[in-house]
Design a protein around this motif. Structure first.
Motif, PDB file in Angstrom:
ATOM      1  N   PHE A 287      35.822 -28.674  22.380  1.00 30.13           N
ATOM      2  CA  PHE A 287      34.991 -27.786  23.060  1.00 30.13           C
ATOM      3  C   PHE A 287      33.717 -28.182  23.258  1.00 30.13           C
ATOM      4  O   PHE A 287      33.214 -28.366  21.845  1.00 30.13           O
ATOM      5  CB  PHE A 287      35.436 -26.423  22.779  1.00 30.13           C
ATOM      6  CG  PHE A 287      36.499 -25.859  22.936  1.00 30.13           C
ATOM      7  CD1 PHE A 287      36.822 -25.097  24.286  1.00 30.13           C
ATOM      8  CD2 PHE A 287      37.581 -25.941  22.114  1.00 30.13           C
ATOM      9  CE1 PHE A 287      38.389 -24.414  24.448  1.00 30.13           C
ATOM     10  CE2 PHE A 287      38.889 -25.343  22.192  1.00 30.13           C
ATOM     11  CZ  PHE A 287      38.883 -24.539  23.341  1.00 30.13           C
ATOM     12  N   ASP A 288      32.943 -28.448  24.097  1.00 33.52           N
ATOM     13  CA  ASP A 288      31.705 -28.974  24.189  1.00 33.52           C
ATOM     14  C   ASP A 288      30.833 -28.003  24.894  1.00 33.52           C
ATOM     15  O   ASP A 288      31.227 -27.442  26.214  1.00 33.52           O
ATOM     16  CB  ASP A 288      31.419 -30.330  24.647  1.00 33.52           C
ATOM     17  CG  ASP A 288      31.770 -31.335  23.708  1.00 33.52           C
ATOM     18  OD1 ASP A 288      31.417 -31.355  22.562  1.00 33.52           O
ATOM     19  OD2 ASP A 288      32.936 -32.234  23.905  1.00 33.52           O
ATOM     20  N   SER A 289      29.624 -27.870  24.675  1.00 37.62           N
ATOM     21  CA  SER A 289      28.547 -27.053  25.325  1.00 37.62           C
ATOM     22  C   SER A 289      27.290 -27.368  24.714  1.00 37.62           C
ATOM     23  O   SER A 289      27.154 -28.138  23.496  1.00 37.62           O
ATOM     24  CB  SER A 289      28.701 -25.369  25.065  1.00 37.62           C
ATOM     25  OG  SER A 289      27.664 -24.784  25.957  1.00 37.62           O
ATOM     26  N   GLU A 290      26.176 -27.412  25.689  1.00 37.87           N
ATOM     27  CA  GLU A 290      24.846 -27.611  25.055  1.00 37.87           C
ATOM     28  C   GLU A 290      24.506 -26.997  23.895  1.00 37.87           C
ATOM     29  O   GLU A 290      23.273 -27.215  23.270  1.00 37.87           O
ATOM     30  CB  GLU A 290      23.798 -27.486  26.064  1.00 37.87           C
ATOM     31  CG  GLU A 290      23.581 -25.909  26.725  1.00 37.87           C
ATOM     32  CD  GLU A 290      22.249 -25.983  27.584  1.00 37.87           C
ATOM     33  OE1 GLU A 290      21.586 -24.958  27.410  1.00 37.87           O
ATOM     34  OE2 GLU A 290      22.583 -26.779  28.531  1.00 37.87           O
ATOM     35  N   VAL A 291      25.209 -25.933  23.579  1.00 33.08           N
ATOM     36  CA  VAL A 291      24.885 -24.794  22.088  1.00 33.08           C
ATOM     37  C   VAL A 291      25.726 -25.411  21.258  1.00 33.08           C
ATOM     38  O   VAL A 291      25.515 -24.951  20.012  1.00 33.08           O
ATOM     39  CB  VAL A 291      25.298 -23.401  22.641  1.00 33.08           C
ATOM     40  CG1 VAL A 291      24.464 -22.864  23.743  1.00 33.08           C
ATOM     41  CG2 VAL A 291      26.613 -23.085  22.942  1.00 33.08           C
ATOM     42  N   GLY A 292      26.689 -26.368  21.424  1.00 33.59           N
ATOM     43  CA  GLY A 292      27.464 -26.751  20.099  1.00 33.59           C
ATOM     44  C   GLY A 292      28.854 -27.210  20.748  1.00 33.59           C
ATOM     45  O   GLY A 292      29.040 -27.411  21.919  1.00 33.59           O
ATOM     46  N   SER A 293      29.510 -27.467  19.628  1.00 32.95           N
ATOM     47  CA  SER A 293      31.009 -28.062  19.925  1.00 32.95           C
ATOM     48  C   SER A 293      31.853 -27.715  18.695  1.00 32.95           C
ATOM     49  O   SER A 293      31.436 -27.568  17.689  1.00 32.95           O
ATOM     50  CB  SER A 293      30.821 -29.577  20.008  1.00 32.95           C
ATOM     51  OG  SER A 293      30.433 -30.336  19.015  1.00 32.95           O
ATOM     52  N   LEU A 294      33.001 -27.794  19.040  1.00 37.45           N
ATOM     53  CA  LEU A 294      34.128 -27.480  17.963  1.00 37.45           C
ATOM     54  C   LEU A 294      35.497 -28.530  18.232  1.00 37.45           C
ATOM     55  O   LEU A 294      35.811 -28.349  19.602  1.00 37.45           O
ATOM     56  CB  LEU A 294      34.218 -26.263  17.836  1.00 37.45           C
ATOM     57  CG  LEU A 294      34.907 -25.418  18.677  1.00 37.45           C
ATOM     58  CD1 LEU A 294      36.315 -24.954  18.155  1.00 37.45           C
ATOM     59  CD2 LEU A 294      34.257 -23.756  18.778  1.00 37.45           C
ATOM     60  N   THR A 295      36.310 -28.669  17.238  1.00 37.94           N
ATOM     61  CA  THR A 295      37.408 -29.028  17.768  1.00 37.94           C
ATOM     62  C   THR A 295      38.580 -28.435  17.151  1.00 37.94           C
ATOM     63  O   THR A 295      38.645 -27.873  15.922  1.00 37.94           O
ATOM     64  CB  THR A 295      37.660 -30.586  16.982  1.00 37.94           C
ATOM     65  OG1 THR A 295      36.628 -31.355  17.578  1.00 37.94           O
ATOM     66  CG2 THR A 295      39.040 -31.171  17.226  1.00 37.94           C
ATOM     67  N   MET A 296      39.592 -28.230  17.838  1.00 40.33           N
ATOM     68  CA  MET A 296      40.614 -27.247  17.299  1.00 40.33           C
ATOM     69  C   MET A 296      42.126 -27.878  17.611  1.00 40.33           C
ATOM     70  O   MET A 296      42.209 -28.819  18.537  1.00 40.33           O
ATOM     71  CB  MET A 296      40.794 -25.992  17.980  1.00 40.33           C
ATOM     72  CG  MET A 296      39.745 -24.999  17.923  1.00 40.33           C
ATOM     73  SD  MET A 296      39.693 -23.673  19.245  1.00 40.33           S
ATOM     74  CE  MET A 296      40.846 -22.526  18.089  1.00 40.33           C
ATOM     75  N   PHE A 297      43.080 -27.538  16.756  1.00 40.31           N
ATOM     76  CA  PHE A 297      44.512 -27.956  17.230  1.00 40.31           C
ATOM     77  C   PHE A 297      44.987 -27.596  18.358  1.00 40.31           C
ATOM     78  O   PHE A 297      44.641 -26.397  18.851  1.00 40.31           O
ATOM     79  CB  PHE A 297      45.388 -27.455  16.169  1.00 40.31           C
ATOM     80  CG  PHE A 297      45.424 -28.190  14.768  1.00 40.31           C
ATOM     81  CD1 PHE A 297      45.616 -29.474  14.410  1.00 40.31           C
ATOM     82  CD2 PHE A 297      44.874 -27.224  13.719  1.00 40.31           C
ATOM     83  CE1 PHE A 297      45.295 -30.006  13.187  1.00 40.31           C
ATOM     84  CE2 PHE A 297      44.698 -27.922  12.264  1.00 40.31           C
ATOM     85  CZ  PHE A 297      44.983 -29.215  12.097  1.00 40.31           C
TER      86      PHE A 297
END
Length: 106
Positions: free
Chosen positions: A5-15
């Motif tokens: 998941f990406d956004s200008e506020v941050g990102s994260l990776t999930m299964f």
């Protein structure tokens, strides 16, 4: 599969499986890649919270008699926390949120 998941506020990776479940809870079809426009983020966050409030977690199941899954099992509500935070931050800054398959590290 991993979903980022990406956004200008941050990102994260999930299964992949829990990520797709959460994407569908936000009211999306589950298409990867895809995105939520900035103006739609607050509604998606509301749908996700409502869906999680009514969600009944299935009990963890062992893959075989020898495996212990209790140690590795993480409830969906706990997995959702980083995505909820990302959506909250995106809503505050009026930013879109996108997702795609995570690229391989090799």
């Amino acid at each position: 599969m991993l979903i980022r998941f990406d956004s200008e506020v941050g990102s994260l990776t999930m299964f992949g499986e829990p990520a797709l479940t959460l994407i569908r809870m936000m009211g999306h079809s589950g298409t990867v890649p895809s995105a939520i426009l900035a103006e739609d983020v607050p509604a998606a966050l509301g749908k996700l919270r409502a869906a999680l409030d009514g969600y009944v977690e299935p009990p963890p199941q062992a893959k075989s008699a020898d495996e212990e899954t209790e140690k590795e099992w993480v409830p969906l509500r706990r997995r959702a926390f980083p995505l909820i935070k990302l959506l909250e931050d995106a809503a505050k800054r009026e930013a879109a949120v996108m997702w795609d398959r995570a690229r391989s590290f090799t």
